[in-house]
Design a protein around this motif. Structure first.
Motif, PDB file in Angstrom:
ATOM      1  N   VAL A   1       0.855  -1.190   0.000  1.00 10.85           N
ATOM      2  CA  VAL A   1       0.000   0.000   0.000  1.00 10.85           C
ATOM      3  C   VAL A   1       0.896   1.246   0.000  1.00 10.85           C
ATOM      4  O   VAL A   1       1.670   1.464   0.944  1.00 10.85           O
ATOM      5  CB  VAL A   1      -0.947   0.012   1.210  1.00 10.85           C
ATOM      6  N   ILE A   2       0.767   2.041  -1.056  1.00  8.84           N
ATOM      7  CA  ILE A   2       1.644   3.199  -1.270  1.00  8.84           C
ATOM      8  C   ILE A   2       0.752   4.436  -1.275  1.00  8.84           C
ATOM      9  O   ILE A   2       0.211   4.841  -2.308  1.00  8.84           O
ATOM     10  CB  ILE A   2       2.406   3.053  -2.605  1.00  8.84           C
ATOM     11  N   ALA A   3       0.557   5.033  -0.108  1.00 13.19           N
ATOM     12  CA  ALA A   3      -0.387   6.141   0.045  1.00 13.19           C
ATOM     13  C   ALA A   3       0.341   7.471   0.207  1.00 13.19           C
ATOM     14  O   ALA A   3       1.421   7.537   0.804  1.00 13.19           O
ATOM     15  CB  ALA A   3      -1.280   5.904   1.267  1.00 13.19           C
ATOM     16  N   ASP A   4      -0.265   8.528  -0.342  1.00 13.40           N
ATOM     17  CA  ASP A   4       0.182   9.912  -0.082  1.00 13.40           C
ATOM     18  C   ASP A   4       1.671  10.114  -0.350  1.00 13.40           C
ATOM     19  O   ASP A   4       2.383  10.697   0.465  1.00 13.40           O
ATOM     20  CB  ASP A   4      -0.147  10.304   1.363  1.00 13.40           C
TER      21      ASP A   4
ATOM     22  N   PRO B   1       5.194  -8.265  -3.391  1.00  6.01           N
ATOM     23  CA  PRO B   1       3.728  -8.156  -3.348  1.00  6.01           C
ATOM     24  C   PRO B   1       3.071  -8.815  -4.553  1.00  6.01           C
ATOM     25  O   PRO B   1       3.644  -8.879  -5.646  1.00  6.01           O
ATOM     26  CB  PRO B   1       3.499  -6.644  -3.368  1.00  6.01           C
ATOM     27  N   ASP B   2       1.848  -9.288  -4.355  1.00  2.14           N
ATOM     28  CA  ASP B   2       1.038  -9.797  -5.463  1.00  2.14           C
ATOM     29  C   ASP B   2       0.365  -8.650  -6.205  1.00  2.14           C
ATOM     30  O   ASP B   2       0.011  -8.788  -7.379  1.00  2.14           O
ATOM     31  CB  ASP B   2      -0.034 -10.750  -4.929  1.00  2.14           C
ATOM     32  N   VAL B   3       0.153  -7.540  -5.513  1.00  2.52           N
ATOM     33  CA  VAL B   3      -0.456  -6.361  -6.120  1.00  2.52           C
ATOM     34  C   VAL B   3      -0.026  -5.128  -5.329  1.00  2.52           C
ATOM     35  O   VAL B   3       0.141  -5.191  -4.107  1.00  2.52           O
ATOM     36  CB  VAL B   3      -2.004  -6.490  -6.145  1.00  2.52           C
ATOM     37  N   CYS B   4       0.196  -4.024  -6.036  1.00  3.43           N
ATOM     38  CA  CYS B   4       0.475  -2.735  -5.384  1.00  3.43           C
ATOM     39  C   CYS B   4      -0.781  -1.877  -5.481  1.00  3.43           C
ATOM     40  O   CYS B   4      -1.407  -1.790  -6.549  1.00  3.43           O
ATOM     41  CB  CYS B   4       1.629  -2.015  -6.068  1.00  3.43           C
ATOM     42  N   VAL B   5      -1.147  -1.242  -4.369  1.00  2.00           N
ATOM     43  CA  VAL B   5      -2.342  -0.400  -4.329  1.00  2.00           C
ATOM     44  C   VAL B   5      -1.935   1.019  -3.931  1.00  2.00           C
ATOM     45  O   VAL B   5      -1.274   1.224  -2.906  1.00  2.00           O
ATOM     46  CB  VAL B   5      -3.386  -0.938  -3.334  1.00  2.00           C
TER      47      VAL B   5
END
Length: 279
Positions: A34-37, A59-63
């Protein structure tokens, strides 16, 4: 002078925070970065330190639940280049895993700022889509990861829900009007930038909500938590970390960048790695 040096050091460091969240709809583990802000912040040349930490987590997915960029009118007036460093970063992410991106208030604000915004936003949008980024503007996509289907939805809410210094409420049924319905037979992950409306996200049908926006409250005090939200309310309820409402979990990231008030006290930036696990 000492405070400025310390803050310069803090603002160039981030923690890797690993979290386990269980859900009965899952049959296999899904790992999400999770890559926020980020707000255009760079950790090392070409963001190599941040990219390295993401790669190491496999990771299987980056959000990205919003605010990849910084979009203030004064900043954009001075900025003559486009969003090359942000686009370069997300392009590197696509070599690690699929990337799900839901807009935050800075992406939404970019649409409103004329003449600096309206073309820039659509240029940014087309660049992201051209890279294969799954840009979800009130849309859903089902990904098949490790033989496990999972429904990702991005909530691109109206800018009125980001107004400062006001007790804002989201009307009942608002999300149902703008979002596709959740998949009842699949795990539903909702990327929703502003955590203030957690109860609405839960009522919509999210199993897991990924948020940011509050930057951990800038300053965190022992026992009291964060001091101020991004909407300038004191001691926000959903400041950072894991929360639960009915059958819905929400993780609020402290974020990776800052803007306007560039300080972090007891509140280091974080890359969040979530292991979404069978219950």
């Amino acid at each position: 002078m000492g405070f400025a040096i310390w803050q310069k050091y803090e603002l160039n460091r981030f923690d890797v925070h690993k979290v386990k969240i269980k859900n009965q709809k899952l049959k296999k583990r899904i790992r999400m970065a999770v890559i926020a802000d980020l707000h255009g912040h760079v950790y090392g040349k070409n963001n190599e330190r941040l990219l390295g930490a993401i790669k190491d987590s496999s990771p299987d997915v980056c959000v990205i639940p919003g605010d990849l960029i910084l979009a203030h009118r004064k900043v954009l007036r001075k900025r003559r280049e486009g969003f090359e460093k942000e686009l370069s970063f997300v392009k590197e992410l696509t070599g690690i895993s699929p990337v799900v991106f839901s807009p935050g208030n800075h992406e939404a604000n970019l649409k409103r700022i004329f003449p600096y915004g309206i073309l820039s936003y659509f240029q940014l949008r087309e660049s992201l889509l051209g890279m294969g980024i799954l840009l979800l503007e009130n849309e859903s996509v089902v990904l098949d990861i490790n033989d496990q289907k999972i429904n990702f939805t991005g909530a691109d809410i109206d800018m009125r829900f980001y107004r400062k210094l006001k007790g804002i409420k989201m009307p009942d049924g608002y999300l149902e009007k703008i979002l596709p319905p959740p998949k009842k037979d699949l795990p539903n992950v909702l990327a929703a930038h502003n955590p203030l409306f957690f109860k609405n996200y839960s009522s919509w049908g999210a199993d897991l909500v990924l948020s940011g926006h509050n930057h951990g409250g800038l300053i965190r005090l022992p026992f009291l938590g964060s001091v101020v939200s991004s909407q300038l309310t004191l001691f926000p309820k959903y400041d950072a970390g894991l929360f639960r409402e009915n059958d819905t979990d929400m993780y609020v990231s402290r974020g990776l960048g800052t803007h306007t008030i560039n300080i972090r006290i007891n509140n280091r930036a974080e890359l969040v790695i979530i292991d979404f696990l069978p219950k």
